[in-house]
Scaffold this motif. Structure first.
Motif, mmCIF file in Angstrom:
data_model
loop_
_atom_site.group_PDB
_atom_site.id
_atom_site.type_symbol
_atom_site.label_atom_id
_atom_site.label_comp_id
_atom_site.label_asym_id
_atom_site.label_seq_id
_atom_site.Cartn_x
_atom_site.Cartn_y
_atom_site.Cartn_z
ATOM 1 N N ARG A 34 0.823 -1.131 -0.003
ATOM 2 C CA ARG A 34 -0.003 0.053 -0.042
ATOM 3 C C ARG A 34 0.901 1.081 -0.036
ATOM 4 O O ARG A 34 1.206 1.765 1.001
ATOM 5 N N CYS A 62 -6.125 3.135 8.599
ATOM 6 C CA CYS A 62 -5.492 4.101 8.000
ATOM 7 C C CYS A 62 -4.200 4.388 8.437
ATOM 8 O O CYS A 62 -3.924 4.287 9.715
ATOM 9 N N LEU A 63 -3.101 4.467 7.555
ATOM 10 C CA LEU A 63 -1.779 4.602 8.142
ATOM 11 C C LEU A 63 -1.637 6.054 8.932
ATOM 12 O O LEU A 63 -0.714 6.140 9.835
ATOM 13 N N ARG A 87 -8.886 -2.529 7.926
ATOM 14 C CA ARG A 87 -7.707 -2.139 7.959
ATOM 15 C C ARG A 87 -7.807 -0.561 8.392
ATOM 16 O O ARG A 87 -8.500 0.163 7.832
ATOM 17 N N CYS A 127 -11.020 6.762 4.574
ATOM 18 C CA CYS A 127 -10.034 7.823 4.414
ATOM 19 C C CYS A 127 -9.596 8.003 3.094
ATOM 20 O O CYS A 127 -9.525 9.120 2.508
ATOM 21 N N ALA A 128 -9.211 6.864 2.066
ATOM 22 C CA ALA A 128 -8.834 6.827 1.070
ATOM 23 C C ALA A 128 -9.938 7.502 0.089
ATOM 24 O O ALA A 128 -9.777 8.446 -0.732
ATOM 25 N N ASP A 148 2.253 -2.712 8.217
ATOM 26 C CA ASP A 148 1.108 -1.921 7.913
ATOM 27 C C ASP A 148 0.887 -1.447 6.401
ATOM 28 O O ASP A 148 -0.147 -1.009 6.037
ATOM 29 N N VAL A 193 0.429 11.241 3.588
ATOM 30 C CA VAL A 193 0.217 9.771 3.739
ATOM 31 C C VAL A 193 1.946 9.394 3.199
ATOM 32 O O VAL A 193 2.356 8.341 3.894
ATOM 33 N N ASP A 202 -10.678 4.003 9.517
ATOM 34 C CA ASP A 202 -10.890 2.962 8.252
ATOM 35 C C ASP A 202 -10.145 3.511 7.271
ATOM 36 O O ASP A 202 -10.371 4.599 6.500
ATOM 37 N N ALA A 203 -9.170 2.561 6.774
ATOM 38 C CA ALA A 203 -8.161 3.159 5.472
ATOM 39 C C ALA A 203 -8.983 3.272 4.517
ATOM 40 O O ALA A 203 -8.703 4.542 3.757
ATOM 41 N N LYS A 204 -10.089 2.425 3.935
ATOM 42 C CA LYS A 204 -10.862 2.476 2.805
ATOM 43 C C LYS A 204 -11.651 3.898 2.675
ATOM 44 O O LYS A 204 -11.570 4.635 1.596
#
Length: 182
Positions: free
Chosen positions: A46, A145-146, A143, A155-156, A116, A166, A151-153
């Motif tokens: 990622r 967010c870095l 997953r 945020c993306a 990660d 990022v 939630d990573a998705k």
């Protein structure tokens, strides 16, 4: 503008990324056809932005794959690492149930900071179609967010964090390399 020191590979464009995605789908199907009695563990990174690789990235990625192979031990029938401009990828044919392998991969994600950045996809053929086992299949949260841990998705999709923000986090993780959390 933020400049990576560890991502020293070539820049790639959207067309190259889409072609790589199409090639991955073909290769996943080939691996599952050749290794019909196994589950495929397909590992990618990622890393946002137009540069997806570099010497340090490949070195640390290779160490991560070696650690995976060591932990899965005799369950790994065959493995392969491809070093591509679009980022390193690994394919592992594994003799475990898909759910067992996904549970192990969720645990592996917590072992190393570099994890990660890893996408650890567990893929099977179901009725002739590629089927990916998700965290939701195990009733697990998505997953993180870095940057913020949400939630990573989400945020993306919402572009909550700018690309430079990022990338700075990604750079720090890659620089840290293959060391344990904590």
């Amino acid at each position: 503008m933020f400049k990576f020191s560890v991502l020293d590979g070539p820049q790639v464009d959207l067309e190259q990324m889409l072609a790589a995605k199409d090639a991955r789908i073909v290769k996943e199907r080939e691996w599952l056809t050749v290794h019909s009695q196994t589950v495929l563990l397909h590992v990618t990174l990622r890393i946002p932005g137009s540069v997806k690789t570099g010497r340090r990235v490949v070195t640390v990625f290779s160490a991560a794959i070696q650690a995976l192979e060591d932990q899965l031990d005799e369950a790994v029938l065959e493995s392969q690492i491809d070093t591509l401009a679009t980022g390193p990828e690994a394919y592992l044919a594994v003799r475990l149930s898909p759910i067992t392998l996904k549970r192990l991969m969720v645990g592996f994600e917590k072992q190393q900071c570099f994890c990660d950045l890893l996408d650890l996809d567990v893929v099977t053929l179901k009725d002739g179609q590629l089927d990916q086992i998700s965290r939701a299949d195990l009733d697990l949260p998505p997953r993180a967010c870095l940057v913020c841990g949400e939630d990573a998705k989400s945020c993306a999709r919402s572009r909550r964090h700018g690309l430079p923000e990022v990338q700075e986090v990604v750079e720090a993780i890659i620089k840290e390399g293959w060391t344990t959390h904590g």
